[in-house]
Scaffold this active site. Structure first.
Site, PDB file in Angstrom:
ATOM      1  N   CYS A  12      52.641  47.536  44.482  1.00 28.66           N
ATOM      2  CA  CYS A  12      53.842  47.085  45.169  1.00 28.66           C
ATOM      3  C   CYS A  12      55.054  47.613  44.425  1.00 28.66           C
ATOM      4  CB  CYS A  12      53.903  45.568  45.302  1.00 28.66           C
ATOM      5  SG  CYS A  12      53.515  44.667  43.827  1.00 28.66           S
TER       6      CYS A  12
ATOM      7  N   GLU B 118      62.564  38.954  47.973  1.00 23.17           N
ATOM      8  CA  GLU B 118      62.257  40.193  48.652  1.00 23.17           C
ATOM      9  C   GLU B 118      61.957  40.042  50.138  1.00 23.17           C
ATOM     10  OE1 GLU B 118      60.763  42.750  44.871  1.00 23.17           O
ATOM     11  OE2 GLU B 118      59.185  41.964  46.149  1.00 23.17           O
TER      12      GLU B 118
END
Length: 176
Positions: free
Chosen positions: A67, A114
């Site tokens: 990620c 996020e």
């Protein structure tokens, strides 16, 4: 001179509203674009990575395959492929499954806030991990991860606990 990586600040509709150095965005807990890649093999196991010991947050914790953050002007899929190759040393086609917003504070004062785009790809070989980014890796079945996460939550990243639950429910509903 290496300049610090910039993240794309976004609103709750994932519309870009500016750029900011990554560390500053995490210090100020500002919403920014990110992605999470899950690599599955033909046994429906997920490739997990253990973060490198010198990562500035969550070192040596287990998480999804990779990620990171998109660069300005980079598509979600291209960002996922770039980082997968940088961290795990291989390239595959990726498919975006869903996106969502999460917020996860860390012990060191940083916060992940996020707009995360979750992607999946398929691979059946061993990765060639980048030891600066990744300490180790392993294949685990979805059920084994679910069980282990309940018994040993402290060995997993905060975001993986959040994302895995959404990923698990998504694949249960979709049967990908």
């Amino acid at each position: 001179m290496i300049t610090e990586e910039q993240v794309i600040l976004v609103n709750e509709k994932d519309e870009p509203i500016g750029l900011m150095p990554k560390l500053q965005a995490h210090e100020e807990a500002l919403l920014h674009r990110a992605f999470s890649v899950f690599i599955l093999n033909d046994k429906n196991e997920i490739m997990l990575q253990q973060r490198a010991a010198d990562k500035y947050h969550s070192p040596l914790l287990w998480t999804n395959t990779c990620c990171s953050h998109q660069r300005n002007g980079e598509s979600n899929i291209n960002a996922g492929k770039r980082r997968l190759f940088e961290e795990m040393g291989f390239s595959v086609e990726l498919k975006e499954l869903f996106s969502f917003i999460y917020k996860a504070p860390f012990d060191n004062g940083l916060t992940e806030h996020e707009f995360d785009h979750v992607m999946v790809g398929y691979f059946n070989e061993d990765p060639a991990i980048n030891k600066e980014e990744v300490e180790s890796w392993k294949w685990m079945s979805i059920e084994a991860i679910k069980q282990d996460m309940q018994q040993h939550p402290e060995v997993y990243t905060e975001w993986f606990k959040i994302i895995f639950d959404k990923f698990y429910h998504h694949i249960e509903a979709q049967k990908i």
